[in-house]
Design an enzyme around this catalytic site. Structure first.
Site, mmCIF file in Angstrom:
data_model
loop_
_atom_site.group_PDB
_atom_site.id
_atom_site.type_symbol
_atom_site.label_atom_id
_atom_site.label_comp_id
_atom_site.label_asym_id
_atom_site.label_seq_id
_atom_site.Cartn_x
_atom_site.Cartn_y
_atom_site.Cartn_z
ATOM 1 N N CYS A 41 0.803 -1.229 0.000
ATOM 2 C CA CYS A 41 0.000 0.000 0.000
ATOM 3 C C CYS A 41 0.834 1.278 0.000
ATOM 4 C CB CYS A 41 -0.980 -0.006 1.169
ATOM 5 S SG CYS A 41 -0.231 0.048 2.815
ATOM 6 N N HIS A 99 -2.806 1.283 6.842
ATOM 7 C CA HIS A 99 -3.034 1.306 5.393
ATOM 8 C C HIS A 99 -2.748 2.725 4.905
ATOM 9 C CE1 HIS A 99 -4.395 0.279 1.488
ATOM 10 N NE2 HIS A 99 -5.488 1.026 1.536
ATOM 11 N N ASP A 116 -7.276 5.894 -3.374
ATOM 12 C CA ASP A 116 -6.520 4.720 -2.928
ATOM 13 C C ASP A 116 -6.133 3.858 -4.123
ATOM 14 O OD1 ASP A 116 -5.406 2.589 -1.644
ATOM 15 O OD2 ASP A 116 -7.093 2.208 -0.298
#
Length: 681
Positions: free
Chosen positions: A273, A329, A352
């Site tokens: 991530c 995250h 994202d």
């Protein structure tokens, strides 16, 4: 126009224009400007040619493979005698007696970004040169306008930064080189747009839509990952990276982007991530969209959209079903207006690029208004429910007994969405932006969304509740390589004696919440606890055991289970710990001047009870290491010995710079630090 203007040569004044447009760091070999802001080029006319200012002189500016006035990828405009406009394509000119013309052009502040041709239209078009047009956070009419100069410096111009990882109790800062102005990177960023399925299926429409940062950000969210397209990075959370690069090895975006481009757009292996987010930040800043990297600790992955994370355990406290809650995250935020949303939902938009969510059939997520996430506006575009759950989902946990009965053992409204963090403006410090995403726990606004049961009784004034209680305590010194103790403490806060059983164990865990092997296990202890009496169980975590189980994330999850033997009630405590890493000692030797060699004098002491093999130091930094990492192999380092290296580098440009340093070996991975430098002319 009565007579054709004959031009001998054209000076695009790249250095002057790029300086004015905050693109000088891209170099001076071509013209790179920002929309809604004028730039000036010089036309050197052939002898005998006259340029009559104010005559019927026309220009064309066009971009994309199928330029069109209707699609706004082609603009036709005339020479204005007195002024240029900042609300449409326009131009003015000044002539000089030496046969030169200073032509000033200003683009529409809503023009599509990309590579343009500027043409003098006099029957047959005469090319005046190519230029790259970017978004413009300095222009008030641009939809990415950012009023603060300090924020523009941080979120558009800064080529390095910090990415936060770890756990709430031990948040660590990973130095990262974004390098958006490094040689060739802007071309690769434009290439990413041209490789997207949207461009391939309808290039004319795609180029037209590039006027909108919402559209461009959404394309980037899909193209930074390689799921379903020719995107940049392939994700891998398996722990097996033999056919690629471990995600923790990456420390800069440029290496990834260059590898993707040079390989014919094959996905780079591998990312997780923070790597996806860092590359997205680089591309966003390169195109002129203000961007920052954001970390959410305790990040929920709500697979079914019910905003509830359900976990099931058996009597041995083994996880038998689990919605995913990552220890942390990372995503990005981009700054822009949102004409598609109600007024007040402009500003930071979460996006994202990690491929964990399908949106309209594509692996992308966002941009989602951060304020809409906070207010729970789940019907707003794009992907608000998924991002809302990442920071606000409720957690419900159950025990499933051998006879099939299921008992709810606890619930939490505060486990998800903690310490949401980004690098502070102009400072190497963490800024907590949790308040942007959610109201404070327990506030009146928060209670309207999350109802909390009140279990207080006569013991509440003492800060305790009735019943059995268990919690985990750890020592302050938990460095990798050492043996240390952790403790499960419990208390009988009832009026009667309780017969209890306690189980306490440790398990390796990755940052995304995936559990690994057990690395510490206590005996199943039975004891009697008198009223108000407490107790403690100690668990020894030994390097010889946990070193075989932990991942490169250096995280261990502690689990303690207390069972009331009479009522069969279960009480749990859990804590994730992050093992400390040794410090890299850095001394910069030499005078920090452009073109003058500097030396990074590096040292790190081996904390392990065994030698380290294949030890390597790596340094890199925007405009410091010529766009690529510099490595120095150390070899083998014995127990308690120091790994040392002297690594040379030569600064290319003056100003504030950050040199990033990394150490890795066979048993100790990805130890990072950085030094701030001021480079002089």
């Amino acid at each position: 126009m009565d007579k054709v203007v004959e031009i001998e040569r054209i000076d695009l004044a790249c250095e002057e224009n790029n300086t004015d447009h905050h693109t000088l760091l891209n170099g001076v070999d071509r013209l790179i400007v920002r929309r809604g802001q004028p730039f000036t080029i010089t036309l050197h006319l052939k002898p005998g040619t006259h340029f009559q200012n104010g005559a019927d002189i026309n220009f064309i500016a066009e971009t994309g493979p199928i330029p069109s006035v209707e699609a706004q990828t082609k603009a036709k405009f005339s020479l204005s005698r007195f002024f240029f406009s900042r609300s449409c394509w326009s131009a003015t000119a000044e002539t000089a007696s030496d046969g030169t013309v200073s032509l000033t052009v200003c683009s529409h502040p809503n023009a599509p970004v990309g590579v343009y041709k500027l043409i003098l239209d006099q029957g047959e078009g005469v090319g005046l040169g190519d230029f790259v047009l970017l978004f413009n956070p300095w222009c008030k009419k641009d939809s990415v306008y950012l009023a603060s100069e300090a924020e523009r410096e941080e979120y558009v111009l800064s080529q390095d930064g910090l990415i936060y990882r770890g756990i709430p109790k031990r948040i660590t800062a990973l130095p990262w080189s974004f390098g958006q102005f490094e040689s060739g990177i802007l071309d690769i960023c434009l290439q990413i747009l041209n490789e997207s399925p949207k461009y391939i299926s309808d290039a004319a429409l795609d180029c037209s839509e590039r006027r909108n940062p919402v559209y461009v950000t959404r394309v980037l969210s899909a193209m930074i990952n390689s799921r379903g397209d020719k995107g940049v990075l392939e994700g891998n959370w398996s722990g097996n990276y033999e056919d690629g690069v471990k995600p923790t090895v990456w420390k800069d975006s440029c290496s990834i982007l260059r590898q993707w481009s040079n390989s014919g757009c094959e996905a780079v292996r591998y990312g997780q991530c923070w790597v996806f987010a860092a590359v997205a930040c680089t591309v966003s800043r390169a195109l002129g969209i203000p961007c920052r990297v954001v970390t959410n600790f305790g990040s929920a992955h709500d697979s079914n959209g019910d905003l509830i994370m359900e976990r099931f355990y058996n009597e041995s406290d083994e996880n038998i079903a689990d919605d995913s809650i990552w220890n942390f995250h990372v995503w990005v935020e981009n700054w822009m207006t949102r004409s598609d949303l109600a007024l007040g939902y402009e500003g930071w938009q979460a996006s994202d690029p990690t491929p964990q969510h399908m949106s309209e059939g594509v692996h992308c997520c966002g941009p989602s208004s951060v304020r809409a996430i906070k207010e729970g506006e789940l019907t707003f575009q794009f992907d608000i429910p998924f991002l809302y759950a990442e920071v606000n989902a409720d957690v419900v946990e159950y025990i499933k007994l051998r006879d099939g009965r299921v008992f709810k053992i606890e619930g939490s409204t505060a486990e998800v969405g903690k310490y949401i963090s980004t690098k502070a403006v102009g400072r190497d410090e963490r800024e907590d932006i949790t308040h942007n995403y959610k109201y404070p726990e327990g506030s009146e606004e928060e209670r309207k969304v999350f109802e909390k049961a009140n279990h207080h009784n006569r013991l509440a004034q003492a800060g305790e509740e009735p019943g059995l209680h268990i919690k985990i305590r750890v020592t302050p010194d938990m460095q990798i390589g050492s043996d240390f103790d952790v403790y499960a403490e419990f208390k009988n806060n009832t009026m009667v004696t309780k017969c209890c059983r306690v189980m306490f164990y440790a398990q390796a865990v990755s940052y995304n919440g995936k559990l690994g092997e057990t690395c510490g296990l206590g005996e199943f202890t039975e004891m009697n606890l008198a009223s108000t009496e407490g107790g403690k169980v100690t668990l020894r975590l030994e390097y010889a055991e946990y070193s075989k189980a932990i991942t490169q994330d250096r995280m261990i999850k502690l689990m303690a289970l207390l069972i009331d033997a009479e009522t069969r009630d279960f009480y749990r405590a859990k804590k994730t710990i992050l093992l400390d890493s040794p410090e890299i000692i850095v001394n910069i030797l030499g005078v920090p001047k452009v073109g003058q060699i500097l030396v990074a004098d590096l040292a790190l002491q081996n904390p392990m009870p065994e030698p380290l093999e294949n030890c390597v130091f790596t340094i890199h930094g925007a405009n410091l290491t010529d766009g690529k990492p510099i490595t120095h192999e150390v070899g083998t380092v014995g127990t308690k010995e120091f790994a040392t290296a002297k690594v040379e580098f030569t600064p290319k440009l003056p100003g504030q710079r950050k040199i990033l340093i990394d150490f890795t070996s066979d048993k100790l991975h990805n130890i990072e630090t950085y030094e701030n430098l001021v480079i002089y002319e």
